[in-house]
Motif scaffolding. Structure first.
Motif, PDB file in Angstrom:
ATOM      1  N   LEU A 287       0.816  -1.211   0.000  1.00 19.27           N
ATOM      2  CA  LEU A 287       0.000   0.000   0.000  1.00 19.27           C
ATOM      3  C   LEU A 287       0.853   1.265   0.000  1.00 19.27           C
ATOM      4  O   LEU A 287       0.400   2.323  -0.449  1.00 19.27           O
ATOM      5  N   GLY A 288       2.067   1.182   0.527  1.00 20.57           N
ATOM      6  CA  GLY A 288       2.947   2.349   0.559  1.00 20.57           C
ATOM      7  C   GLY A 288       2.353   3.518   1.321  1.00 20.57           C
ATOM      8  O   GLY A 288       2.418   4.671   0.882  1.00 20.57           O
ATOM      9  N   LEU A 289       1.790   3.252   2.509  1.00 21.50           N
ATOM     10  CA  LEU A 289       1.085   4.296   3.255  1.00 21.50           C
ATOM     11  C   LEU A 289       2.020   5.359   3.818  1.00 21.50           C
ATOM     12  O   LEU A 289       1.631   6.508   3.993  1.00 21.50           O
ATOM     13  N   GLN A 290       3.257   4.970   4.108  1.00 21.96           N
ATOM     14  CA  GLN A 290       4.251   5.897   4.651  1.00 21.96           C
ATOM     15  C   GLN A 290       3.720   6.630   5.880  1.00 21.96           C
ATOM     16  O   GLN A 290       3.539   6.041   6.920  1.00 21.96           O
ATOM     17  N   ARG A 291       3.410   7.942   5.751  1.00 22.14           N
ATOM     18  CA  ARG A 291       2.991   8.713   6.925  1.00 22.14           C
ATOM     19  C   ARG A 291       1.483   8.883   6.994  1.00 22.14           C
ATOM     20  O   ARG A 291       0.970   9.875   7.510  1.00 22.14           O
ATOM     21  N   ALA A 292       0.734   7.892   6.509  1.00 24.53           N
ATOM     22  CA  ALA A 292      -0.728   7.980   6.550  1.00 24.53           C
ATOM     23  C   ALA A 292      -1.223   7.882   7.986  1.00 24.53           C
ATOM     24  O   ALA A 292      -0.677   7.136   8.797  1.00 24.53           O
ATOM     25  N   ARG A 293      -2.257   8.644   8.289  1.00 24.39           N
ATOM     26  CA  ARG A 293      -2.878   8.595   9.615  1.00 24.39           C
ATOM     27  C   ARG A 293      -3.968   7.513   9.564  1.00 24.39           C
ATOM     28  O   ARG A 293      -5.003   7.702   8.923  1.00 24.39           O
ATOM     29  N   VAL A 294      -3.719   6.412  10.231  1.00 22.55           N
ATOM     30  CA  VAL A 294      -4.593   5.238  10.148  1.00 22.55           C
ATOM     31  C   VAL A 294      -5.509   5.185  11.359  1.00 22.55           C
ATOM     32  O   VAL A 294      -5.055   5.307  12.506  1.00 22.55           O
ATOM     33  N   ARG A 295      -6.781   5.004  11.107  1.00 22.94           N
ATOM     34  CA  ARG A 295      -7.772   4.905  12.180  1.00 22.94           C
ATOM     35  C   ARG A 295      -8.035   3.459  12.577  1.00 22.94           C
ATOM     36  O   ARG A 295      -8.259   3.160  13.747  1.00 22.94           O
ATOM     37  N   ALA A 296      -8.024   2.538  11.602  1.00 26.60           N
ATOM     38  CA  ALA A 296      -8.322   1.140  11.911  1.00 26.60           C
ATOM     39  C   ALA A 296      -7.783   0.254  10.800  1.00 26.60           C
ATOM     40  O   ALA A 296      -7.633   0.682   9.652  1.00 26.60           O
ATOM     41  N   VAL A 297      -7.479  -0.986  11.172  1.00 29.82           N
ATOM     42  CA  VAL A 297      -7.113  -2.013  10.190  1.00 29.82           C
ATOM     43  C   VAL A 297      -8.026  -3.215  10.414  1.00 29.82           C
ATOM     44  O   VAL A 297      -8.407  -3.518  11.543  1.00 29.82           O
ATOM     45  N   ALA A 298      -8.374  -3.881   9.323  1.00 26.12           N
ATOM     46  CA  ALA A 298      -9.257  -5.045   9.413  1.00 26.12           C
ATOM     47  C   ALA A 298      -8.751  -6.118   8.470  1.00 26.12           C
ATOM     48  O   ALA A 298      -8.198  -5.826   7.405  1.00 26.12           O
ATOM     49  N   LEU A 299      -8.954  -7.371   8.863  1.00 23.29           N
ATOM     50  CA  LEU A 299      -8.606  -8.516   8.026  1.00 23.29           C
ATOM     51  C   LEU A 299      -9.821  -9.416   7.905  1.00 23.29           C
ATOM     52  O   LEU A 299     -10.577  -9.598   8.870  1.00 23.29           O
TER      53      LEU A 299
END
Length: 354
Positions: A287-299
């Protein structure tokens, strides 16, 4: 407690003066009060309580369910929020299970409301078109059923990145962009119309989990720790149910309410936590998120099948065999002493919130 006793608790409600019985669907998300996922007995117990309210209950294993309350409103002469509050209190009292509840006029809206609800809370989407419009308009189009990654990219190219903008688009335009049937369905769902019924007994062919951070999280290391906790959880659930998955889907929700999704298909169906972890890490890195502000991850582990029908190529790697033996011992410990009895050291202190 027997299922008959559970049903008698629901059936013992005193009658009230008749109220209007509008169409209401309830979506229930469950977890134990200690924050752990529900076990099989607890999940079955909550389903028993729902069965005592209405026969139209659709399990969504491992921790959710849908219930059509139309008949229950007529039978008990209660409002939908009153029945939801009653269910939440009884799941706590009988099984130590906390619920996040969503109420809406159809399954799609009920599921979205349950996603917004915190545990111990009920989020209700009103029946009026204005209430539905306000609930949906700022959501990304991927929140709608049937809008996948490819369709979202097509819509985004035309500036239709939110449900409100999608609802304002002419139906003919959506048919040209997405095709006749997908365009018609996207137009309906953008207006809160979902013609899918609640299907009694129709369980989901997937196992899923989510980690929501206490604040918008920038640290990739903490993102990976959340993914590790999810793969450990999903692997244990799959092995406990005697199932394996053929694909794994990662969803990352960002602070600006956008979400990105990736799916990895395995060469061999698996329930091995290490294989799930490797796939989750690879998708996250891509995904190459780098400095992304992440609220949640799901699988979400999908394309499930029985473990007895799965084939595994023999490995000459002694570390792989050692990991699988250790995994079997870990499963036995958790089955005897609870899911929180043993965990990786890196997961001793989670950074996500309920």
């Amino acid at each position: 407690m027997t299922s008959a006793a559970v049903r008698s608790l629901s059936g013992a409600l005193p009658p009230r003066p008749s109220t209007s019985a509008s169409a209401w669907v309830l979506c229930v998300r469950m977890r134990r009060v200690d924050g752990e996922g529900v076990g099989g007995e607890e999940y079955a117990g909550v389903l028993g309580l729902l069965d005592g309210l209405t026969p139209v209950v659709q399990p969504l294993p491992p921790d959710s369910a849908l219930a059509d309350l139309h008949g229950a409103l007529r039978h008990f002469h209660r409002t939908a929020p009153e029945l939801a509050a009653l269910l939440r209190v009884r799941t706590l009292a009988l099984f130590g299970v906390d619920c996040a509840l969503g109420l809406g006029p159809n399954p799609m809206l009920a599921r979205l409301a349950a996603q917004d609800a915190r545990y111990g809370q009920t989020v209700t989407v009103g029946q009026q078109p204005g209430a539905v419009r306000r609930f949906l308009e700022r959501r990304p189009v991927t929140d709608l059923d049937g809008i996948g990654r490819k369709a979202a990219r097509l819509l985004d190219a035309y500036g239709l990145d939110t449900v409100g903008r999608l609802a304002a688009a002419p139906p003919g335009t959506l048919r040209r962009i997405l095709g006749v049937r997908p365009g018609r369905e996207a137009h309906e769902r953008a207006h809160g119309i979902d013609r899918t019924p609640v299907r009694p007994g129709a369980g989901a062919r997937a196992v899923a989990g989510e980690r929501t951070f206490g604040r918008d999280e920038l640290d990739p290391g903490r993102h990976r720790r959340a993914l590790l906790s999810l793969t450990e959880e999903l692997g244990a659930r799959l092995r406990g149910q005697g199932q394996v998955c053929r694909s794994l889907t990662l969803t990352v929700r960002c602070a600006d309410r956008t979400s990105v999704t990736r799916t990895r298909t395995f060469a061999e169906a698996t329930a091995h936590s290490a294989a799930l972890t490797d796939a989750a890490y690879a998708m996250y890195a891509a995904l190459g998120l780098q400095r992304a502000r992440v609220r949640a991850v799901a699988l979400r582990a999908e394309e499930l099948s029985g473990a007895e029908r799965a084939h595994r190529q023999l490995s000459l790697d002694p570390e792989d065999d050692k990991a699988r033996r250790l995994e079997a011992v870990t499963d036995q410990v958790r089955a005897r002493f609870g899911p929180g009895a043993i965990a990786r050291g890196t997961l001793a202190r989670g950074t996500w919130a309920a």
